[in-house]
Enzyme design. Structure first.
Site, PDB file in Angstrom:
ATOM      1  N   LYS A  83       8.401  11.429   9.996  1.00 26.14           N
ATOM      2  CA  LYS A  83       7.822  10.956   8.734  1.00 26.14           C
ATOM      3  C   LYS A  83       8.483  11.733   7.597  1.00 26.14           C
ATOM      4  CE  LYS A  83       3.075   9.662   7.606  1.00 26.14           C
ATOM      5  NZ  LYS A  83       1.698  10.140   7.691  1.00 26.14           N
TER       6      LYS A  83
HETATM    7  C1  E4P Z   1      -0.678   7.956   6.385  1.00 19.70           C
HETATM    8  O1  E4P Z   1       0.120   8.040   7.288  1.00 19.70           O
HETATM    9  C2  E4P Z   1      -1.464   9.081   5.871  1.00 19.70           C
HETATM   10  O2  E4P Z   1      -1.597  10.017   6.921  1.00 19.70           O
HETATM   11  C3  E4P Z   1      -2.872   8.717   5.476  1.00 19.70           C
HETATM   12  O3  E4P Z   1      -3.171   7.376   5.718  1.00 19.70           O
HETATM   13  C4  E4P Z   1      -3.287   9.244   4.150  1.00 19.70           C
HETATM   14  O4  E4P Z   1      -4.608   8.868   3.903  1.00 19.70           O
HETATM   15  P1  E4P Z   1      -5.563   9.591   2.843  1.00 19.70           P
HETATM   16  O5  E4P Z   1      -5.261   9.023   1.496  1.00 19.70           O
HETATM   17  O6  E4P Z   1      -6.933   9.248   3.305  1.00 19.70           O
HETATM   18  O7  E4P Z   1      -5.249  11.059   2.937  1.00 19.70           O
END
Ligand code: E4P
Length: 218
Positions: A83
Site C-alpha cells: 500500500k
Molecule cells: C483503507 O484501506 C483504510 O485502511 C481505511 O478504510 C481508512 O478508514 P478510516 O477513514 O475509517 O480510518
C-alpha cells in the site's frame, strides 16, 4: 463485489474469515498501532488466514525508502499487497512495483484526478476514502461514481476500485449499486450487513411453530 476487511485484529479476521465471505484484508499504520503488534508478524499471520490480497502500508515517504520497505513486506507472503500513498513518490513506487508484478494498493485517494493517475501508474487497487469525504461535508459516493465512469471509459485501465473508509451499511449498498469492485469493511459494518429484525422475528416464529409439530428432520 469483493469483501475485504479493514483491520489488523487477527482474532476478528479469524472469526469473520470462517464465514467464507472474506476476499482480502486491508491494514494501515493506524490499524497496526491499534493492534499493538509488530507489522511483519501480524501481516504474516493475516496472510496465513486469508489467501486473498492483504494490504500492508509503507511508512516511508520517498521513492527509494518505499521500495526498501516494500522489499521487506512483499517477502512476508505471496498475497501481500503493497500500500503506497497517493503522492508522486508513491505513484513512482507503484509503477516500479507493478513492473515486477507486485500487487499495489494506492491509498488516500480523495479525487478523480488522483484515481486517474493511480490507474496510469498501473495500480492494482485504488482506495478512495468515502467516509473521510463525508466527514468534511462532501459526498464520498460521488467520487466512486466519477472514478467508475472514468475507468469504464478506458477499458485498458485495469485498476480495481476499492471503496475505503466505510462507515455504514449504506456505503456498501451504494458502492455495489455503482459497481465498485471491492469494499473494505470495518468488522462492525460487515456484521451489520446481515441484520434485519424481520429475519429475527420470522425465524423465532418458525422455530416456535416447529417445536409445536413435535417433529424432527433427522
Ligand atoms: C483503507 O484501506 C483504510 O485502511 C481505511 O478504510 C481508512 O478508514 P478510516 O477513514 O475509517 O480510518
Amino acid at each position: 463485489m469483493k469483501f475485504f476487511i479493514d483491520t489488523a485484529d487477527v482474532s476478528e479476521i479469524k472469526e469473520l474469515s470462517s464465514s467464507g465471505l472474506l476476499d482480502g484484508v486491508t491494514t494501515n499504520p493506524s490499524l497496526i498501532k491499534k493492534s499493538g503488534r509488530n507489522i511483519n508478524e501480524v501481516i504474516a499471520e493475516i496472510c496465513d488466514i486469508v489467501p486473498g490480497p492483504v494490504s500492508a502500508e509503507v511508512a516511508a515517504t520517498n521513492y527509494e525508502e518505499m521500495l526498501k520497505e516494500a522489499e521487506v513486506l512483499k517477502a512476508i507472503a505471496k498475497n501481500v499487497t503493497i500500500k503506497v500513498p497517493l503522492t508522486w513518490d508513491g505513484l513512482k513506487a507503484c509503477r516500479t512495483l507493478r513492473n515486477d508484478d507486485v500487487l499495489v494498493n494506492v491509498t488516500l485517494c480523495f479525487s478523480a484526478s488522483q484515481a486517474l493517475l493511480a490507474a496510469k501508474a498501473g495500480a492494482t487497487f485504488i482506495s478512495p476514502f468515502v467516509g473521510r469525504l463525508d466527514d468534511i461535508g462532501l459526498n464520498g459516493m460521488d467520487l466512486i461514481s466519477d472514478i467508475c465512469e472514468i475507468y469504464t471509459n478506458y477499458p485498458n485501465l485495469n485498476t480495481e476500485i476499492l471503496v475505503a473508509s466505510i462507515r455504514n451499511t449504506n456505503h456498501v449498498i451504494d458502492a455495489a449499486k455503482i459497481g465498485a469492485d471491492v469494499v473494505t469493511l470495518p468488522p462492525n459494518v460487515l456484521k451489520q450487513l446481515i441484520s434485519h429484525p424481520l429475519t429475527d422475528n420470522g425465524l423465532k416464529a418458525f422455530l416456535d411453530d416447529w417445536k409445536l409439530t413435535g417433529q424432527s428432520i433427522t
